[in-house]
Design a protein around this motif. Structure first.
Motif, PDB file in Angstrom:
ATOM      1  N   UNK A 214       0.841  -1.197   0.000  1.00 31.90           N
ATOM      2  CA  UNK A 214       0.000   0.000   0.000  1.00 31.90           C
ATOM      3  C   UNK A 214       0.878   1.248   0.000  1.00 31.90           C
ATOM      4  N   UNK A 215       0.544   2.198  -0.897  1.00 28.62           N
ATOM      5  CA  UNK A 215       1.208   3.504  -0.943  1.00 28.62           C
ATOM      6  C   UNK A 215       0.164   4.580  -0.662  1.00 28.62           C
ATOM      7  N   UNK A 216       0.528   5.551   0.185  1.00 26.29           N
ATOM      8  CA  UNK A 216      -0.372   6.676   0.442  1.00 26.29           C
ATOM      9  C   UNK A 216       0.411   7.983   0.318  1.00 26.29           C
ATOM     10  N   UNK A 217      -0.022   8.816  -0.635  1.00 26.09           N
ATOM     11  CA  UNK A 217       0.634  10.099  -0.894  1.00 26.09           C
ATOM     12  C   UNK A 217       2.141   9.941  -1.062  1.00 26.09           C
ATOM     13  N   UNK A 218       2.522   8.914  -1.835  1.00 32.18           N
ATOM     14  CA  UNK A 218       3.916   8.695  -2.171  1.00 32.18           C
ATOM     15  C   UNK A 218       4.723   7.930  -1.145  1.00 32.18           C
ATOM     16  N   UNK A 219       4.149   7.698   0.038  1.00 37.64           N
ATOM     17  CA  UNK A 219       4.861   7.009   1.120  1.00 37.64           C
ATOM     18  C   UNK A 219       4.418   5.549   1.180  1.00 37.64           C
ATOM     19  N   UNK A 220       5.363   4.644   1.418  1.00 41.88           N
ATOM     20  CA  UNK A 220       5.022   3.241   1.609  1.00 41.88           C
ATOM     21  C   UNK A 220       4.396   3.018   2.970  1.00 41.88           C
ATOM     22  N   UNK A 221       3.187   2.458   2.975  1.00 48.87           N
ATOM     23  CA  UNK A 221       2.480   2.195   4.247  1.00 48.87           C
ATOM     24  C   UNK A 221       2.819   0.815   4.776  1.00 48.87           C
ATOM     25  N   UNK A 222       3.057  -0.139   3.855  1.00 49.29           N
ATOM     26  CA  UNK A 222       3.413  -1.491   4.281  1.00 49.29           C
ATOM     27  C   UNK A 222       2.867  -2.541   3.335  1.00 49.29           C
ATOM     28  N   UNK A 223       3.195  -3.794   3.617  1.00 49.64           N
ATOM     29  CA  UNK A 223       2.756  -4.928   2.804  1.00 49.64           C
ATOM     30  C   UNK A 223       2.005  -5.909   3.690  1.00 49.64           C
ATOM     31  N   UNK A 224       0.854  -6.392   3.201  1.00 48.45           N
ATOM     32  CA  UNK A 224       0.025  -7.334   3.967  1.00 48.45           C
ATOM     33  C   UNK A 224      -0.231  -8.582   3.144  1.00 48.45           C
ATOM     34  N   UNK A 225      -0.422  -9.693   3.838  1.00 46.33           N
ATOM     35  CA  UNK A 225      -0.893 -10.919   3.183  1.00 46.33           C
ATOM     36  C   UNK A 225      -2.388 -10.786   2.940  1.00 46.33           C
ATOM     37  N   UNK A 226      -2.812 -10.987   1.705  1.00 47.53           N
ATOM     38  CA  UNK A 226      -4.222 -10.787   1.366  1.00 47.53           C
ATOM     39  C   UNK A 226      -5.124 -11.741   2.146  1.00 47.53           C
ATOM     40  N   UNK A 227      -4.654 -12.955   2.393  1.00 43.04           N
ATOM     41  CA  UNK A 227      -5.459 -13.942   3.124  1.00 43.04           C
ATOM     42  C   UNK A 227      -5.697 -13.537   4.575  1.00 43.04           C
ATOM     43  N   UNK A 228      -4.915 -12.566   5.064  1.00 40.06           N
ATOM     44  CA  UNK A 228      -5.033 -12.151   6.468  1.00 40.06           C
ATOM     45  C   UNK A 228      -5.685 -10.782   6.617  1.00 40.06           C
ATOM     46  N   UNK A 229      -6.258 -10.244   5.531  1.00 36.50           N
ATOM     47  CA  UNK A 229      -6.871  -8.915   5.603  1.00 36.50           C
ATOM     48  C   UNK A 229      -8.271  -8.970   5.016  1.00 36.50           C
ATOM     49  N   UNK A 230      -8.903  -7.800   4.840  1.00 41.61           N
ATOM     50  CA  UNK A 230     -10.243  -7.722   4.251  1.00 41.61           C
ATOM     51  C   UNK A 230     -10.388  -6.387   3.531  1.00 41.61           C
ATOM     52  N   UNK A 231     -11.499  -6.235   2.830  1.00 47.87           N
ATOM     53  CA  UNK A 231     -11.741  -5.043   2.021  1.00 47.87           C
ATOM     54  C   UNK A 231     -11.721  -3.779   2.870  1.00 47.87           C
TER      55      UNK A 231
END
Length: 510
Positions: A214-231
């Motif tokens: 995930x990027x927000x306003x040019x900054x890296x927010x982080x990386x998540x496993x899709x199976x461990x997150x939701x919409x």
């Protein structure tokens, strides 16, 4: 050996007046589909253009298979096994599929002549291997957008890509083409290809991706496993706040009829009848959504109303006065605004500054023009207000429209059309290419215009959008309105059956 096929570490990319990427990290595993998620203008495409060699970073390091590399142009990216399918395809309309795929990498016969037959044979073998099914002899101008995209993917595979970057690949596809593309991505992964998917569509990430950066306003927010997150979590990470996916609205209070279409017949550019005796009324204070599979006459209907296409027979009335054969400017002056399906062809002059694009409909009127002399001061003051009100991310009002991201181009068009407060607003795919935060805002704007007494015609391939925003849904099939349903009394399954030609009775039984 590294666990990653591609690593982008602490990447910083600057443009005059803006930092597009700041210390962003992305690590791609072999054989995964990795989503790159962010708001419009967050820096996603910029980051991938750095990886593909179109931009050079001010800081940071790129590694391919554990080795530090310098990618100074796309040819180097190709040699390293990295291919990119851009949001706006890089194809020559008058060339065949095969000619486009081999362009710049032509096989030679006797070392001199282009061996097109050999190329076509190789392309057929590639397309069968990856389930891409294209006709190598077809001209680009004669095939669908979905087929053009397949040609772009094959172009990367033909050059030996092990990593494919897909930039907003579903933004211009129909639901059926999206389903087919997801199948293609899965088959590519099974063959050992790795994919970076730039997208705003959270459902697609949940369906097909392994991990998401995930990027927000040019900054890296982080990386998540899709199976461990939701919409909901992905949306919150992307925009920095909670998103409400259901648009709150009071029941519509329709008043006088604004638009009345009677027995309309319209042909396409090949002289095939696409709108066949269509009848439709829209009242002040309501949103009428048109649901239909692409190619059933929606585009021709919109172009006829807006004066972009000749009406063969029938009548179009606005406030009970005929606008059937008026020019586009006269239709606009009568009180019609149009958010077009194709923002580049009908929505913007890409080489003009974004500020001047904000007055394309009204530049000849006061306060933007006095005695046929343009007042650029008033034009740019007006543009500045719209850009702020509609959160159009641009370095400057004088930045060329071409330089903005697709989503910000769309927001600029919506700002221009909605701000004029027209009697009739035609919104064709209004949220195409927008992130969830922008979609939420646009839906609220449409409801606000409805509550002011505007009539709104919403044409969208997104059935959840049609159901969520419309007060009344007209289903279009084979050039006609075949059913009208209330959004609270239907669902996507029933709409899908009606769009495919089922009767209302049969669709309601299932």
């Amino acid at each position: 050996m590294s666990n990653y096929i591609v690593e982008m570490l602490n990447i910083r990319k600057e443009f005059p007046g803006i930092v597009a990427n700041n210390n962003v990290n992305l690590q791609l595993k072999k054989g995964e589909i990795h989503a790159l998620l962010g708001e419009n203008g967050a820096g996603k495409s910029t980051l991938m253009n750095v990886l593909f060699g179109l931009y050079q970073p001010e800081k940071g390091e790129i590694r391919v298979k554990g080795e530090v590399v310098k990618i100074s142009d796309p040819n180097i990216a190709n040699r390293l096994g990295i291919g990119m399918v851009h949001q706006h395809f890089m194809l020559v309309d008058t060339f065949t599929v095969a000619q486009n795929i081999i362009l710049g990498s032509e096989p030679k016969k006797k070392g001199v002549f282009v061996d097109l037959k050999q190329a076509e044979k190789e392309i057929v073998e590639l397309s069968e291997r990856y389930g891409l099914r294209v006709d190598p002899k077809a001209k680009i101008r004669d095939i669908s957008v979905g087929m053009q995209q397949r040609a772009e993917i094959l172009k990367t595979l033909y050059r030996g890509a092990e990593v494919i970057i897909l930039d907003e690949p579903t933004a211009v596809l129909t639901p059926q083409e999206i389903k087919e593309l997801i199948g293609i991505m899965k088959s590519l992964i099974n063959e050992g290809i790795s994919i970076i998917l730039i997208t705003h569509k959270l459902k697609e990430i949940m369906e097909v991706c392994d991990r998401c950066t995930v990027i927000r306003k040019g900054e890296g927010i982080g990386t998540v496993n899709v199976s461990e997150t939701n919409v909901d979590e992905l949306a919150s990470l992307m925009v920095g706040r909670d998103i409400v996916f259901t648009t709150e609205k009071t029941p519509a209070k329709p008043k006088d009829t604004i638009l009345s279409i009677k027995n309309l017949e319209v042909k396409d550019s090949r002289q095939a009848v696409m709108v066949k005796g269509l009848n439709l009324n829209i009242q002040a204070g309501e949103i009428v959504g048109v649901a239909g599979i692409d190619g059933n006459g929606q585009s021709e209907l919109i172009e006829a109303i807006t004066g972009l296409r000749k009406v063969e027979s029938g009548e179009i009335l606005l406030h009970n006065k005929s606008i059937t054969h008026l020019s586009t400017r006269k239709v606009t002056e009568a009180g019609v605004a149009h958010i077009p399906q194709d923002r580049h062809k009908f929505g913007l002059v890409l080489e003009y500054p974004i500020g001047e694009n904000m007055v394309l409909q009204t530049y000849y009127q006061k306060p933007f023009s006095n005695f046929k002399v343009l007042s650029f001061k008033n034009i740019y003051q007006y543009a500045s207000r719209l850009i702020e009100d509609y959160d159009v991310r641009t370095p400057s009002t004088r930045t060329k429209a071409r330089a903005l991201s697709g989503g910000n181009q769309q927001k600029a068009i919506i700002a221009r059309e909605v701000d004029r407060s027209p009697d009739l607003l035609i919104a064709a795919q209004p949220t195409r290419g927008l992130d969830v935060g922008a979609i939420e805002n646009i839906h609220k704007r449409l409801i606000k215009e409805r509550d002011k007494g505007r009539a709104i015609l919403l044409v969208s391939f997104e059935l959840d959008e049609i159901i969520n925003v419309s007060d009344r849904i007209a289903v279009m099939f084979d050039g006609q309105i075949v059913a009208e349903v209330k959004p609270e009394e239907t669902n996507e399954q029933e709409l899908g059956l009606l769009m495919a030609g089922s009767s209302k009775e049969k669709a309601g039984e299932l």
